[in-house]
Each structure stands twice: as C-alpha cells, then as structure tokens.
Design an enzyme around this catalytic site. Structure first.
Site, PDB file in Angstrom:
ATOM      1  N   ASP A 285       0.822  -1.200   0.000  1.00  0.00           N
ATOM      2  CA  ASP A 285       0.000   0.000   0.000  1.00  0.00           C
ATOM      3  C   ASP A 285       0.867   1.266   0.000  1.00  0.00           C
ATOM      4  O   ASP A 285       1.989   1.266   0.496  1.00  0.00           O
ATOM      5  CB  ASP A 285      -0.885  -0.025   1.247  1.00  0.00           C
ATOM      6  CG  ASP A 285      -1.843   1.141   1.324  1.00  0.00           C
ATOM      7  OD1 ASP A 285      -2.655   1.286   0.399  1.00  0.00           O
ATOM      8  OD2 ASP A 285      -1.772   1.898   2.316  1.00  0.00           O
ATOM      9  N   GLU A 319       1.404  -0.334  -4.871  1.00  0.00           N
ATOM     10  CA  GLU A 319       0.385   0.631  -5.269  1.00  0.00           C
ATOM     11  C   GLU A 319       1.028   2.003  -5.397  1.00  0.00           C
ATOM     12  O   GLU A 319       1.394   2.633  -4.408  1.00  0.00           O
ATOM     13  CB  GLU A 319      -0.740   0.684  -4.230  1.00  0.00           C
ATOM     14  CG  GLU A 319      -1.832   1.693  -4.613  1.00  0.00           C
ATOM     15  CD  GLU A 319      -2.412   2.461  -3.435  1.00  0.00           C
ATOM     16  OE1 GLU A 319      -3.535   2.977  -3.560  1.00  0.00           O
ATOM     17  OE2 GLU A 319      -1.730   2.570  -2.387  1.00  0.00           O
TER      18      GLU A 319
END
Length: 581
Positions: A285, A319
């Site tokens: 993330d 990401e």
C-alpha cells in the site's frame, strides 16, 4: 427501485464468440486441458487475480463479528446497515467460497489488509484493514491466525495463491500533537486537523510535539512502533509536494521509513509473516508516500527471505497511484519492486471502453511498455485492473459517462473491457463484485458493496448489470454473464501462454472507427496471435495487409473476409477477436 421484469441479454455465443473455430474462417482449435502449473512453481504471468475486501465478501463465522473483547482497541464497529462499518465477512467466508472463485478461473486471491486494526477512529471504522496497530496477528473481526492458515492451506490445496496487502507507510492514528490536540487526544477547539510542518520549519524549530494518551501507550506491536521517535511527527499531509512523503496520511501515524531501525524493523515484521503464514506474495500500500531507498532495501530482502522459506515464485507489486508509466516504472526499475499496479492501464481502458475516448489512448500506453523492463522485471508482471475499492467500479464509470445507454450496451462494455484486460499484457485483477455486475455510487465506501445479502440502503437501490438481482440478494451467481465471460477468458488465457508472456505490439489504430488491433508474440511461449477490438457501438470493417489472409480464427465475434485480394476484418459493435498468425 423499479425492478426490471425482463432483460434482453445478448447470448454468450455473441458476447464471447467461439471457444474453438467458428464457421466462416480457417479452423484452428484452441488447445484444451492445459494443466495449471503448481502454485510454488507458477510465474505471476500465469495467474488470474481476485481482489477481495474480506469484510464485504461472506460471513463464514458470526461469532467474530464484534472483533476483540470489549475494552480492546480492536473491538466493535459492527453495523451492517452502515456503509462505513464492519459487515461481518471473514477468512472462513472466503474459504467457504473457494468453489465460486475456482469456477471463475481465479488462481490468486489478494485480500485487503487483514492484520489487527484500531477498529474505530474519529473519521470512520476499519472495515478495510488499513489502520494497523498489531503487525503480528490477524484482526479478530476476520478470525484468528489459525483461521488464516486454514484458508491459505485450503487455497493451496486447490492450487490457488494467496496474497497479503501490507503497509509500511503508516499505522493507525494513535500519536497526537500538543500543538493541535487536547490531553485527551481530541482536537483543540476550532481545529479539525494538524497543519503540516515543512522540512524547512523542522530544521528551524523541530517537529510537532508528539504524545500518546495513557490508554494507548502500548497498543502497537512490535513494541518499537510505540516509540514516537520512529515517526515524522510533522502534521497532516495535503498530498502535495514534500508532505506527501512526510505528513500523516489522513491523520494516520506516518512512519519515518528513512530511519535505519525502521527499515530493519519493517523487514523483520514481514519476514516473520512470511515464515508463519507462507503467503505467495505481497501487494504494498501507499508506495509513492515512502522514499525510494526504503524500497531498494525492503524488496530484495523480502524476496530473498521468501525464497529461503521455500516460496521461489514469491511476487511483490506496489500501489503507486499514478497513471503515468514514467512515474510507475520508477519503482520497478530504480525502486527494485518486481511490479506495480498498472494505473496507466486502468486509465486508458476506462476512457476507451467506458466513455468513448479515442483508441489511440491504448496505443499510447503500450508504446511506453519498455519503461518497465530491466534485468529482473518487465511489463508482463504488472497487475492490470479496471476499478478498485478506492476509485470505484467499471459499472459506476459506465453509468456516469453513458447514463442513457441501453442496459445491454452497458453490460457488453463491461465484458469487452474485461476481455481486453485478459488478452493484453499484464496480470488481470478482477475486483470482487464486478463479476456480478455491481455498479456502486462512486468511490471509496460507495464501491464496497456486500456479496452476501446487504443491509445498506444506498447499496441496495443500485441497478446491477446483467441481472435482476440487487445487493439485497446473495450475489454468488455462477450463471451471471460477466462471471461466465471471465471464466471463459481465464481459460483461454491459460490455454494460450503467449497471452501470459508475450510482447504486445500495436498493429492498427483507427480513431474514426474506434478499432484497435495488436499482436502478441513470444520466442518460447507459442505462436503469435492477432487480437482486435471494436470499442464503438457500430459494426466496423477495416482493411488489413494481405499477409493477414491466412490467419485462423480462434475466439471472439470478429471475422476475416477476403475478396478480390483485399483482406478485411469485420467487427460487430463492441466486439473483439483473436486469430492465430
């Protein structure tokens, strides 16, 4: 909502074409029964992903709905009628639906974060899993460590991989600042955030003054995460410039990933998770909110440890929320990550298939594929997708751009975009619920509907694609046209390895007709394929070079025609075709 009494759906033979040869072209059967490589030896290029938010999927054990016992930071937040709250989905629920996933051709499951969270914060409830306080155990809303191991074992027994969504950028919001918080942790009167203190200001007068309320002084694990020295303590980010790296992400405690103790500590955290659970890879993330030197140390260390633990094909993808291939590729080359989520692909596919942008946008994307290639990674390892839990769903994009389009057209656009995802370079990712025609009302929590029967009013009034069902119903319909299409696409992709590994080269771009064609080639993974897409709502015919006359139709509704030495490709509205060269 007024329910449709009938839906005129195009038949799957029209939507999907033929599994082998069709009348009207040279015949060339697709090979069948190609065995799927064992998960421990399977390259990422051979996988088809399902991205699932466990809380919104299926409630396999109602006894864990409230999380940890009363008094724990991880207790509560269960309210099935609120789109912000926990709805009860868990590890047991995913395990109980493995037949459903396997039937769709899914070979890898990526779950949103499942480690123990601060269940309730001022700005919401941690149904998504991104507010971690304990990096050593699963959140009790999702089950126990034993439940997670059981899910992984069950998936592996079916040759399905399991990927964890991990975080290094931040923890839950525990740290407060004297400059903007009261002693009880609430904001000072008149404030709703902590203004960012720049690096120049920090050099002059230091960071903000951090403190932790007595009841949360030791809530994080491992213990070193409770030490405020290991955080930036510069206030809230506005996602602009330097504060995107040093500020608190929506108030979440921003970890100082430049500190050598933090680098080694984070590497140890995720090494331990690999050792205990044996996942097949990580999705990382908020990668762009962490500086490159951290990734240059983290990724090689994690990959080496996974190999040592007997996971030779362990894969990492990050990401990086940016549609620019130049920005994305920085992390796969200089940043040493094996891959990233391909936001460039999502952006191009969304605009072409969902709002009629010119097909040259697809060609422009593919022209930049070489940016990702280096000595240990290439563009075929990127994860491609059409929507997600942050930005929204394909059904929402279609409804927003083409609200007056017929229902059948909207359905066919979704299927066509999924076909493009499966048959172009990269590793396809289906966002849970898209295979059931979910539409959503927007991004974030408005794109996180329940697959199990929903109690959220704003979900249940949505008009789904391809079905009369709503989210009031249990939505695990294996006869749904998008589910069946994805299952077929996954099978075709498995049978034709050039679709997994092959280089992608644009052949024809016709913006006036909205026709885009390309060739997939590989020196070692089978014969070349010619692939064509018509993104318009009209039948189109385009001329091809005479060398294409001997192509053999494999799949899809497009057809080749030859008359008086002229080779033409006929594509029905919103259709595609795959041909053997």
């Amino acid at each position: 909502m007024k329910k449709r009494t009938s839906i005129k759906l195009l038949t799957l033979s029209v939507l999907l074409g033929c599994l082998s040869a069709c009348d009207g072209n040279e015949k060339a059967a697709i090979p069948h029964n190609t065995a799927l490589t064992h998960y421990l030896q399977r390259d990422i290029q051979e996988d088809s992903f399902y991205f699932v938010m466990p809380d919104r999927f299926y409630n396999g054990n109602t006894e864990n709905d409230l999380g940890a016992p009363v008094g724990s930071i991880s207790h509560g937040g269960f309210e099935p009628t609120s789109k912000w709250a926990f709805h009860g989905g868990d590890m047991a629920g995913i395990e109980q639906k493995l037949d459903y996933l396997e039937g769709m051709g899914i070979t890898a499951i990526w779950m949103t974060p499942i480690l123990r969270n601060k269940a309730v914060q001022d700005d919401g409830i941690a149904h998504h899993g991104y507010w971690i306080v304990d990096f050593t155990e699963i959140d009790p809303h999702f089950g126990s460590n034993a439940d997670l191991k059981q899910l992984i074992d069950a998936a592996h027994s079916r040759n399905i991989k399991v990927f964890f969504d991990i975080i290094t950028n931040h923890t839950a919001d525990v740290i407060k600042y004297e400059e903007c918080h009261q002693k009880n942790g609430e904001h000072l009167e008149g404030r709703d955030h902590c203004e960012y203190r720049t690096l120049a200001e920090v050099k002059e007068k230091g960071t903000l003054t951090p403190f932790i309320t007595a009841d949360e002084e030791s809530v994080k694990s491992p213990e070193w995460l409770n030490d405020t020295r290991y955080y930036h303590n510069q206030g809230d980010t506005s996602f602009q410039g330097e504060n995107s790296l040093f500020g608190d992400f929506n108030g979440l405690d921003d970890i100082n990933t430049e500190h050598p103790d933090v680098v080694s500590g984070m590497i140890d955290i995720y090494k331990n998770l690999i050792t205990e659970f044996k996942p097949d890879g990580f999705r990382i993330d908020t990668v762009r909110h962490v500086q490159l030197p951290f990734w240059q140390a983290f990724s090689p260390a994690i990959m080496a440890h996974a190999h040592k633990e007997g996971i030779p094909k362990f894969h990492i993808f990050g990401e990086v929320y940016d549609a620019s291939p130049k920005a994305l590729s920085l992390y796969t080359t200089e940043g040493k990550l094996p891959a990233v989520l391909d936001f460039g692909f999502q952006d191009a596919a969304r605009h072409v298939f969902f709002d009629n942008s010119k097909v040259s946008k697809l060609a422009s994307l593919i022209e930049q594929d070489n940016l990702y290639n280096d000595d240990n990674s290439d563009v075929t390892q990127l994860l491609t997708f059409l929507g997600n839990h942050d930005m929204g769903r394909p059904g929402h994009f279609i409804n927003s751009a083409l609200s007056d389009a017929p229902h059948e057209e909207k359905l066919q656009r979704s299927i066509l975009a999924h076909a493009f995802m499966y048959f172009s370079r990269g590793v396809p990712v289906v966002y849970y619920g898209d295979e059931q025609g979910f539409t959503g009302d927007g991004n974030d929590v408005d794109a996180r509907e329940d697959m199990m029967p929903s109690y959220v009013a704003s979900y249940n009034d949505n008009d789904l694609l391809g079905t009369n069902a709503t989210t009031v119903d249990d939505n695990f319909d294996t006869k749904h046209p998008i589910y069946q299409a994805i299952s077929t696409f996954a099978n075709i992709r498995k049978q034709l390895p050039v679709l997994q590994y092959g280089e992608m080269k644009t052949q024809l771009v016709d913006n006036s007709k909205q026709v885009y064609t390309y060739v997939r080639t590989s020196d070692v993974h089978g014969s070349p394929l010619f692939v064509a897409f018509n993104a318009s709502t009209q039948k189109q015919v385009v001329k091809l070079d005479a060398s294409f006359a001997q192509q053999k139709h494999l799949f899809g509704d497009a057809r080749l025609m030859e008359k008086d030495g002229v080779v033409q490709l006929a594509l029905p509205a919103l259709s595609f075709g795959i041909f053997a060269l």
